[in-house]
Design an enzyme around this catalytic site. Structure first.
Site, PDB file in Angstrom:
ATOM      1  N   GLN A  46       0.886  -1.172   0.000  1.00 53.09           N
ATOM      2  CA  GLN A  46       0.000   0.000   0.000  1.00 53.09           C
ATOM      3  C   GLN A  46       0.918   1.215   0.000  1.00 53.09           C
ATOM      4  O   GLN A  46       1.541   1.529   1.001  1.00 53.09           O
ATOM      5  CB  GLN A  46      -0.914  -0.034   1.232  1.00 53.09           C
ATOM      6  CG  GLN A  46      -1.599   1.282   1.560  1.00 53.09           C
ATOM      7  CD  GLN A  46      -2.474   1.823   0.442  1.00 53.09           C
ATOM      8  OE1 GLN A  46      -3.132   1.070  -0.267  1.00 53.09           O
ATOM      9  NE2 GLN A  46      -2.458   3.135   0.228  1.00 53.09           N
ATOM     10  N   GLN A  86       0.265   4.633  -0.966  1.00 58.85           N
ATOM     11  CA  GLN A  86      -0.199   5.972  -0.612  1.00 58.85           C
ATOM     12  C   GLN A  86      -0.170   6.163   0.895  1.00 58.85           C
ATOM     13  O   GLN A  86      -0.580   5.240   1.608  1.00 58.85           O
ATOM     14  CB  GLN A  86      -1.634   6.170  -1.115  1.00 58.85           C
ATOM     15  CG  GLN A  86      -2.053   7.624  -1.163  1.00 58.85           C
ATOM     16  CD  GLN A  86      -3.433   7.801  -1.784  1.00 58.85           C
ATOM     17  OE1 GLN A  86      -4.312   6.983  -1.613  1.00 58.85           O
ATOM     18  NE2 GLN A  86      -3.633   8.870  -2.508  1.00 58.85           N
ATOM     19  N   PRO A 125      -6.079  -2.254   4.817  1.00 58.84           N
ATOM     20  CA  PRO A 125      -6.483  -1.158   5.702  1.00 58.84           C
ATOM     21  C   PRO A 125      -7.508  -0.187   5.115  1.00 58.84           C
ATOM     22  O   PRO A 125      -8.093   0.596   5.854  1.00 58.84           O
ATOM     23  CB  PRO A 125      -5.167  -0.425   5.978  1.00 58.84           C
ATOM     24  CG  PRO A 125      -4.280  -0.737   4.818  1.00 58.84           C
ATOM     25  CD  PRO A 125      -4.673  -2.124   4.379  1.00 58.84           C
ATOM     26  N   GLY A 185     -10.805   0.820   2.174  1.00 60.37           N
ATOM     27  CA  GLY A 185     -11.920   0.255   1.419  1.00 60.37           C
ATOM     28  C   GLY A 185     -11.410  -0.206   0.072  1.00 60.37           C
ATOM     29  O   GLY A 185     -11.610  -1.339  -0.354  1.00 60.37           O
ATOM     30  N   GLY A 186     -10.732   0.707  -0.587  1.00 57.84           N
ATOM     31  CA  GLY A 186     -10.143   0.367  -1.869  1.00 57.84           C
ATOM     32  C   GLY A 186      -8.968   1.279  -2.131  1.00 57.84           C
ATOM     33  O   GLY A 186      -8.853   2.345  -1.519  1.00 57.84           O
ATOM     34  N   MET A 187      -8.068   0.833  -2.993  1.00 57.15           N
ATOM     35  CA  MET A 187      -6.954   1.679  -3.417  1.00 57.15           C
ATOM     36  C   MET A 187      -6.896   1.599  -4.937  1.00 57.15           C
ATOM     37  O   MET A 187      -6.841   0.513  -5.509  1.00 57.15           O
ATOM     38  CB  MET A 187      -5.639   1.212  -2.780  1.00 57.15           C
ATOM     39  CG  MET A 187      -4.426   2.044  -3.193  1.00 57.15           C
ATOM     40  SD  MET A 187      -4.542   3.774  -2.670  1.00 57.15           S
ATOM     41  CE  MET A 187      -3.639   4.570  -3.989  1.00 57.15           C
ATOM     42  N   GLU A 188      -6.857   2.796  -5.534  1.00 56.89           N
ATOM     43  CA  GLU A 188      -7.046   2.932  -6.977  1.00 56.89           C
ATOM     44  C   GLU A 188      -5.792   2.607  -7.777  1.00 56.89           C
ATOM     45  O   GLU A 188      -5.433   3.342  -8.694  1.00 56.89           O
ATOM     46  CB  GLU A 188      -7.514   4.359  -7.280  1.00 56.89           C
ATOM     47  CG  GLU A 188      -6.517   5.485  -6.922  1.00 56.89           C
ATOM     48  CD  GLU A 188      -6.626   6.011  -5.507  1.00 56.89           C
ATOM     49  OE1 GLU A 188      -7.166   5.306  -4.639  1.00 56.89           O
ATOM     50  OE2 GLU A 188      -6.156   7.140  -5.263  1.00 56.89           O
ATOM     51  N   HIS A 197     -16.081   4.607  -7.007  1.00 57.71           N
ATOM     52  CA  HIS A 197     -15.087   5.550  -6.476  1.00 57.71           C
ATOM     53  C   HIS A 197     -13.693   5.235  -7.014  1.00 57.71           C
ATOM     54  O   HIS A 197     -13.010   6.108  -7.553  1.00 57.71           O
ATOM     55  CB  HIS A 197     -15.103   5.494  -4.943  1.00 57.71           C
ATOM     56  CG  HIS A 197     -14.127   6.419  -4.301  1.00 57.71           C
ATOM     57  ND1 HIS A 197     -14.494   7.659  -3.803  1.00 57.71           N
ATOM     58  CD2 HIS A 197     -12.792   6.317  -4.093  1.00 57.71           C
ATOM     59  CE1 HIS A 197     -13.417   8.258  -3.321  1.00 57.71           C
ATOM     60  NE2 HIS A 197     -12.373   7.467  -3.478  1.00 57.71           N
ATOM     61  N   GLU A 198     -13.289   3.983  -6.880  1.00 59.45           N
ATOM     62  CA  GLU A 198     -11.922   3.629  -7.323  1.00 59.45           C
ATOM     63  C   GLU A 198     -11.770   3.817  -8.826  1.00 59.45           C
ATOM     64  O   GLU A 198     -10.740   4.295  -9.304  1.00 59.45           O
ATOM     65  CB  GLU A 198     -11.571   2.196  -6.920  1.00 59.45           C
ATOM     66  CG  GLU A 198     -11.685   1.879  -5.432  1.00 59.45           C
ATOM     67  CD  GLU A 198     -11.044   2.900  -4.528  1.00 59.45           C
ATOM     68  OE1 GLU A 198     -10.073   3.575  -4.944  1.00 59.45           O
ATOM     69  OE2 GLU A 198     -11.516   3.068  -3.388  1.00 59.45           O
ATOM     70  N   HIS A 223     -11.142   7.341  -9.899  1.00 58.24           N
ATOM     71  CA  HIS A 223      -9.750   7.778  -9.748  1.00 58.24           C
ATOM     72  C   HIS A 223      -8.950   7.611 -11.043  1.00 58.24           C
ATOM     73  O   HIS A 223      -7.879   8.198 -11.181  1.00 58.24           O
ATOM     74  CB  HIS A 223      -9.057   6.983  -8.644  1.00 58.24           C
ATOM     75  CG  HIS A 223      -9.230   7.559  -7.270  1.00 58.24           C
ATOM     76  ND1 HIS A 223      -8.877   8.853  -6.956  1.00 58.24           N
ATOM     77  CD2 HIS A 223      -9.696   7.004  -6.123  1.00 58.24           C
ATOM     78  CE1 HIS A 223      -9.126   9.065  -5.666  1.00 58.24           C
ATOM     79  NE2 HIS A 223      -9.637   7.972  -5.148  1.00 58.24           N
ATOM     80  N   GLU A 276      -9.298  13.369  -4.034  1.00 60.16           N
ATOM     81  CA  GLU A 276     -10.430  12.713  -3.373  1.00 60.16           C
ATOM     82  C   GLU A 276     -11.751  13.464  -3.474  1.00 60.16           C
ATOM     83  O   GLU A 276     -12.807  12.854  -3.543  1.00 60.16           O
ATOM     84  CB  GLU A 276     -10.092  12.432  -1.903  1.00 60.16           C
ATOM     85  CG  GLU A 276      -8.944  11.445  -1.722  1.00 60.16           C
ATOM     86  CD  GLU A 276      -9.200  10.077  -2.353  1.00 60.16           C
ATOM     87  OE1 GLU A 276     -10.350   9.773  -2.721  1.00 60.16           O
ATOM     88  OE2 GLU A 276      -8.218   9.305  -2.485  1.00 60.16           O
ATOM     89  N   ASP A 336      -0.779  11.300   5.966  1.00 64.78           N
ATOM     90  CA  ASP A 336      -1.923  10.516   6.373  1.00 64.78           C
ATOM     91  C   ASP A 336      -2.962  11.363   7.097  1.00 64.78           C
ATOM     92  O   ASP A 336      -4.148  11.085   7.062  1.00 64.78           O
ATOM     93  CB  ASP A 336      -1.410   9.436   7.339  1.00 64.78           C
ATOM     94  CG  ASP A 336      -2.045   8.103   7.039  1.00 64.78           C
ATOM     95  OD1 ASP A 336      -2.370   7.870   5.867  1.00 64.78           O
ATOM     96  OD2 ASP A 336      -2.209   7.316   7.977  1.00 64.78           O
ATOM     97  N   TYR A 363     -12.389  14.546   1.109  1.00 64.64           N
ATOM     98  CA  TYR A 363     -13.386  13.788   0.342  1.00 64.64           C
ATOM     99  C   TYR A 363     -14.695  14.578   0.195  1.00 64.64           C
ATOM    100  O   TYR A 363     -15.148  14.846  -0.904  1.00 64.64           O
ATOM    101  CB  TYR A 363     -13.706  12.458   1.048  1.00 64.64           C
ATOM    102  CG  TYR A 363     -12.591  11.435   0.992  1.00 64.64           C
ATOM    103  CD1 TYR A 363     -11.452  11.569   1.780  1.00 64.64           C
ATOM    104  CD2 TYR A 363     -12.678  10.330   0.164  1.00 64.64           C
ATOM    105  CE1 TYR A 363     -10.436  10.622   1.735  1.00 64.64           C
ATOM    106  CE2 TYR A 363     -11.662   9.380   0.124  1.00 64.64           C
ATOM    107  CZ  TYR A 363     -10.552   9.535   0.907  1.00 64.64           C
ATOM    108  OH  TYR A 363      -9.542   8.605   0.865  1.00 64.64           O
ATOM    109  N   ARG A 386      -9.897  -2.912   8.326  1.00 65.31           N
ATOM    110  CA  ARG A 386     -10.165  -1.700   7.549  1.00 65.31           C
ATOM    111  C   ARG A 386     -10.240  -0.515   8.501  1.00 65.31           C
ATOM    112  O   ARG A 386     -11.089  -0.479   9.403  1.00 65.31           O
ATOM    113  CB  ARG A 386     -11.480  -1.882   6.780  1.00 65.31           C
ATOM    114  CG  ARG A 386     -11.804  -0.766   5.852  1.00 65.31           C
ATOM    115  CD  ARG A 386     -13.037  -1.141   5.035  1.00 65.31           C
ATOM    116  NE  ARG A 386     -13.509  -0.007   4.269  1.00 65.31           N
ATOM    117  CZ  ARG A 386     -14.651  -0.005   3.607  1.00 65.31           C
ATOM    118  NH1 ARG A 386     -15.430  -1.066   3.607  1.00 65.31           N
ATOM    119  NH2 ARG A 386     -15.026   1.079   2.935  1.00 65.31           N
ATOM    120  N   LYS A 418     -11.246   2.520   8.448  1.00 60.94           N
ATOM    121  CA  LYS A 418     -12.493   3.275   8.555  1.00 60.94           C
ATOM    122  C   LYS A 418     -13.426   2.678   9.605  1.00 60.94           C
ATOM    123  O   LYS A 418     -14.180   3.392  10.254  1.00 60.94           O
ATOM    124  CB  LYS A 418     -13.177   3.287   7.194  1.00 60.94           C
ATOM    125  CG  LYS A 418     -14.584   3.809   7.210  1.00 60.94           C
ATOM    126  CD  LYS A 418     -15.266   3.590   5.878  1.00 60.94           C
ATOM    127  CE  LYS A 418     -16.762   3.771   6.031  1.00 60.94           C
ATOM    128  NZ  LYS A 418     -17.463   3.683   4.761  1.00 60.94           N
TER     129      LYS A 418
HETATM  130 ZN   LIG Z   1     -10.314   7.784  -3.187  1.00 55.84          ZN
END
Ligand SMILES: [Zn+2]
Length: 643
Positions: free
Chosen positions: A168, A170, A300, A302-305, A329-330, A333, A352, A410, A418, A591, A593
């Site tokens: 990961q 980002q 960690p 929801g999603g990573m683009e 959403h992804e 991106h 975002e 972060d 967002y 996750r 969130k």
């Molecule tokens: Zn996003």
């Protein structure tokens, strides 16, 4: 990215920012790296040591072998460099890497030095450039503690047969597994050879050139990859595990563990419709394939683009496609973020906020306006709560453009980027009209494709190409106030989801004493249930909670979003019958969130803090560093003076 929203609620998070801020004070006194070569267009990224105006990385070739036993990736990164006349060195970003040697293309050693760094940014790796040629080869190894990489034991996977690893990147974690210039403004193409143990599959945010794999030394299988589009290094991504693939559309498919792959394929079956909806609005999808990788539950976010291959949490597999907005959403991106990219993490809202706005538009195409309005209203609720938690509408971190110097980027990853970002674009839309904004956005993505973007530059674009000298129009939008001032400007359009008015009437009936069994809830979607749970009174008698639980089975919900909202309510009211479900939820997925707000809720009382610490002792070994880092600060009391 999705799934970062909400985690920032609460005081402990602010303490976290103070701690990190103080760790870096000394570094701010260093001269700014770009000072020697002034360029009016140069944007200084305070989270990178790179000096791209002197020498910059254009392409990265990786040759890496993961060792699951020692939890290290080892091999080489061959960097193709472009340098200004007279430049004799290049500065890379590294953190927790062991650099074994550095050579030119022919293997002749090059001088290198690891400079003074800090805990957030890592260290500069300064390499003496060869007199001839444009190639630098770094021979290196990652640390088992590399923050980007999570190594999972077989027991932490769905199949429990083989280990798993994923990265990961980002915001600034790619430097813990790839020695390169790790700044979102420095785009690079990449290719890779990944040599994995027999029977395992490697996937990356790149085209897979050898789907069958090739035999490699030591009984390993080598997979080759290539990404031709230049991307910021935070989008380099790798996963290795027991993975299978299912085709789900003409240019899409799903990768997942064998026991998960069929349900994932069913859940995401609409991906081609989602892609078509996005293309209709903002122009062609420019990345070739769009695949989705469903990760083990410790992922960690929801999603990573990641380009061509979204990394997704299994917590969106609700069984009824009710959480598919995450894929919208992804995918969005692919325009906002991956195509036009925030130049520095201070401009994160350009990634975002745009993506959240576009997600709403895609879901409107897919499911209609009433559905999209529910998403928008839930988003607005989260934004208002986050502004309160950050200290109210005057708090500096409620600005869209942030000042993250000396802090971990972060910290900018909360609902302000967002949802305030999306609310800004909703305001522009309400003022200039949808058609005109769409035309502008489509042109914006075309003109700035594969380039970085700053808040200031975006404002100029807005004035030049959308307002076009219409001062009255610009005056109604108040873009400067939106971007550079704290709080939520009062010209924000109201969002009213018609469906939620009906839900509110049921909440009123419940408050007035109606038994949950008698409430009119049939046909409710996930979003109506979320609104219902959020609208419940903060404090309730235990028999009322038990009646709700009995009527709607919240503690046994298979929908992660609904279960999360219910568990928050349960903690607030110390409704102990839900605590086994709470413990199960916190120890079986990571996750952030979901995890961080639940621990924050627990940490508000003594009994809750004790329970939280007991559960966390079990849960922490299963979490990715991104999640563990946040929860550590929630459950560890801050030193005196920082409260
Ligand atoms: Zn996003």
């Amino acid at each position: 990215m999705t799934g970062t929203t909400d985690f920032a609620r609460g005081r402990s998070w602010l303490v976290f920012s103070l701690l990190l801020g103080s760790a870096c004070t000394a570094d701010r006194e260093e001269p700014p790296p770009a000072a020697a070569a002034p360029s009016p267009a140069a944007v200084v990224d305070v989270h990178s040591f790179a000096r791209p105006e002197e020498a910059r990385v254009r392409h990265v070739s990786l040759d890496l072998t993961p060792d699951f036993g020692s939890q290290r990736l080892a091999g080489t990164a061959r960097l193709v460099i472009e340098r200004a006349a007279g430049a004799d060195s290049i500065v890379l970003d590294v953190r927790d890497l062991t650099i074994r040697r550095v050579t030119d293309a022919a293997g002749a050693p090059l001088g290198f030095e690891l400079g003074q760094g800090d805990s957030i940014r890592g260290q500069p790796l300064i390499v003496r450039l060869p007199a001839e040629g444009d190639t630098v080869v770094v021979d290196y190894e990652t640390s088992p503690a590399a923050a980007a990489v999570q190594w999972l034991r077989p027991a932490q996977t769905a199949g429990r047969r083989r280990p798993f690893l994923f990265t990961q990147g980002q915001a600034i974690l790619t430097r813990t597994w790839v020695p390169t210039q790790d700044s979102p403004g420095i785009r690079q193409t990449y290719d890779a050879v990944i040599r994995v143990p027999a029977g395992m599959q490697a996937v990356m945010s790149a085209e897979l050139l050898t789907p069958e794999g090739e035999r490699a030394e030591g009984g390993r299988t080598a997979y080759r990859f290539r990404l031709e589009q230049p991307v910021p290094p935070y989008l380099f991504a790798l996963a290795v595990g027991d993975l299978e693939f299912r085709e789900i559309g003409p240019r899409s498919g799903v990768w997942a563990e064998p026991s998960v792959v069929d349900s994932a394929a069913r859940e995401f079956a609409e991906v081609e419709q989602i892609t078509a909806a996005a293309e209709k609005l903002y122009g062609p999808y420019r990345w070739g394939r769009y695949d989705i990788l469903v990760l083990p539950p410790s992922f960690p976010f929801g999603g990573m683009e990641n380009p061509r291959l979204t990394f997704a949490t299994p917590t969106v597999l609700a069984g009824d496609r009710s959480l598919v907005s995450l894929i919208a959403h992804e995918l969005a991106h692919s325009w906002s973020g991956n195509l036009v990219t925030n130049a520095t993490w201070n401009d994160f809202w350009l990634n975002e906020g745009f993506t959240t706005y576009i997600e709403g538009r895609i879901m409107e195409e897919l499911r209609g306006k009433d559905y999209a309005d529910m998403l928008r209203q839930l988003g607005r609720q989260s934004l208002l709560a986050t502004i309160q938690d950050l200290g109210g509408p005057q708090a500096p971190d409620t600005r869209l453009q942030l000042d993250l110097a000396g802090r971990d980027p972060d910290e900018g990853m909360n609902d302000v980027a967002y949802e305030k970002g999306a609310a800004f674009l909703q305001t522009v839309e309400a003022t200039v009209g949808r058609e005109r904004l769409d035309t502008f956005l489509r042109g914006y993505f075309d003109r700035h494709a594969f380039q970085p973007m700053t808040s200031e530059q975006f404002l100029q674009e807005l004035n030049a190409d959308l307002f076009r000298g219409d001062e009255a129009l610009a005056g109604r939008v108040r873009a400067r106030e939106w971007i550079f001032e704290p709080g939520l400007p009062d010209n924000v359009p109201a969002v009213e989801a018609a469906a939620f008015a009906k839900v509110d009437r049921q909440v009123d009936a419940f408050r007035a004493g109606t038994s949950p069994d008698s409430l009119a809830t049939s046909g409710w979607s996930t979003h109506e249930w979320l609104h219902f749970l959020r609208a419940l009174p903060d404090t309730m008698e235990l028999p009322r909670l038990a009646a709700l639980d009995q009527a709607f089975n919240f503690s046994r919900s298979g929908n992660s979003e609904i279960l999360f909202e219910w568990l928050r309510t349960a903690i607030r009211n110390r409704y102990e019958p839900a605590f086994p479900a709470l413990e199960r939820f916190l120890t079986t997925q990571g996750r952030r969130k979901f995890v961080a707000p639940l621990f924050e809720e627990l940490a508000t009382t003594d009994w809750g803090r004790q329970l939280g610490q007991r559960i966390y002792a079990r849960a922490r070994p299963g979490y990715h560093s991104v999640t563990a880092g946040t929860v550590d600060h929630i459950l560890t009391p801050a030193p005196a003076g920082n409260r």
